[in-house]
Design a protein around this motif. Structure first.
Motif, PDB file in Angstrom:
ATOM      1  N   LEU A  16      30.827  68.899  43.293  1.00 13.47           N
ATOM      2  CA  LEU A  16      32.202  68.623  42.880  1.00 13.47           C
ATOM      3  C   LEU A  16      32.619  69.556  41.755  1.00 13.47           C
ATOM      4  O   LEU A  16      33.742  70.086  41.752  1.00 13.47           O
ATOM      5  CB  LEU A  16      32.327  67.166  42.439  1.00 13.47           C
ATOM      6  N   GLY A  42      37.153  65.967  45.576  1.00 14.09           N
ATOM      7  CA  GLY A  42      38.156  66.585  44.712  1.00 14.09           C
ATOM      8  C   GLY A  42      39.556  66.528  45.284  1.00 14.09           C
ATOM      9  O   GLY A  42      40.425  67.322  44.919  1.00 14.09           O
ATOM     10  N   SER A  86      37.658  61.702  39.756  1.00 10.37           N
ATOM     11  CA  SER A  86      37.884  62.343  41.042  1.00 10.37           C
ATOM     12  C   SER A  86      36.969  61.754  42.099  1.00 10.37           C
ATOM     13  O   SER A  86      35.849  61.321  41.811  1.00 10.37           O
ATOM     14  CB  SER A  86      37.619  63.854  40.920  1.00 10.37           C
ATOM     15  N   LEU A 141      36.041  71.930  42.352  1.00  6.43           N
ATOM     16  CA  LEU A 141      37.295  71.425  41.802  1.00  6.43           C
ATOM     17  C   LEU A 141      38.278  72.561  41.521  1.00  6.43           C
ATOM     18  O   LEU A 141      37.963  73.504  40.802  1.00  6.43           O
ATOM     19  CB  LEU A 141      37.027  70.647  40.509  1.00  6.43           C
TER      20      LEU A 141
END
Length: 246
Positions: free
Chosen positions: A31, A72, A68, A35
């Motif tokens: 992640l 994402g 999140s 992002l």
């Protein structure tokens, strides 16, 4: 069930637990790498798992925090609370407290203006201050009593009206003085400091640090566990918050 079966089951459960931790760690790492907003990567400092299944806490380099999903695609902005037996617990603030304590621990003592008494130290507080701030001056009058109670006061600079204001210049004078503690007291009494500002002082760095830690005004008191207490607090009340006058 035989002893062998019990051991085998325990081993399987332990392995499953380990694999789950590793999987979540991998998700957090992926992640952090993916992002982005409008094709631009986000300046991610850290990504942590939360008790909310499928959501991660994202902390950016500028100090902002949000939540999140693992892909994402969806963001939640705001504080995350746990509704427990003792009521609501702000998990986001608890994280911020830990981050504050960690960041402040990295500020060396020679970059602080420290007031400590002769009593054994019971606690240490960090205070972002401005010599032109009336409530900072009022708080400074409490410092002798705080020292009597065993509370060390470690001042950091936070010119409340910005780095180009008179308050910033006065703080630079304090840190550049031969005896910064004496200069701090004099400046808060409204006395004129004669020394210059031509030293390698930490005022600008501490101002930006304060902003990153959520300081919005002065005085801003940070307790040992990282809790941020804005504004003037009398010595006895502060000692109570530290658990020293029970």
């Amino acid at each position: 069930m035989s002893e062998t079966s019990l051991l085998r089951t325990a081993a399987v459960l332990a392995l499953s637990s380990i694999l789950s931790v590793v999987a979540h760690a991998d998700e957090a790492e992926r992640l952090a790498e993916r992002l982005e907003v409008r094709g631009q990567s986000m300046p991610v400092e850290s990504v942590r798992e939360t008790p909310l299944e499928g959501f991660f806490e994202v902390h950016l380099e500028n100090g902002e925090t949000f939540y999140s999903d693992a892909d994402g695609e969806y963001f939640l902005v705001g504080d995350l609370y746990e509704n427990g037996e003792r009521g609501l617990v702000n998990l986001s603030e608890r994280t911020r407290n830990g981050q504050r304590a960690e960041r402040l621990a990295g500020v060396p003592e020679e970059q602080r203006v420290v007031f400590r008494g002769t009593a054994d130290t019971q606690a240490e507080i960090v205070v972002f201050t401005d010599t032109t701030c009336p409530y900072c001056r009022q708080f400074h009058e409490e410092v002798p009593r705080l020292n009597e109670l065993g509370i060390e006061v470690h001042y950091l600079a936070f010119p409340r009206t910005g780095l180009n204001a008179e308050g910033a210049r006065l703080l630079e004078q304090v840190w550049c003085a031969d005896n910064p503690a004496t200069a701090m007291t004099a400046a808060k009494r409204g006395e004129t400091l004669e020394n210059g500002t031509d030293c390698d002082n930490p005022v600008e760095a501490q101002y930006h640090l304060g902003q990153a830690l959520g300081v919005q005004g002065t005085p801003a008191i940070v307790l040992p566990d990282g809790r941020l207490v804005p504004g003037y607090v009398p010595a006895e009340r502060l000692a109570g918050m530290l658990g020293l006058n029970d």
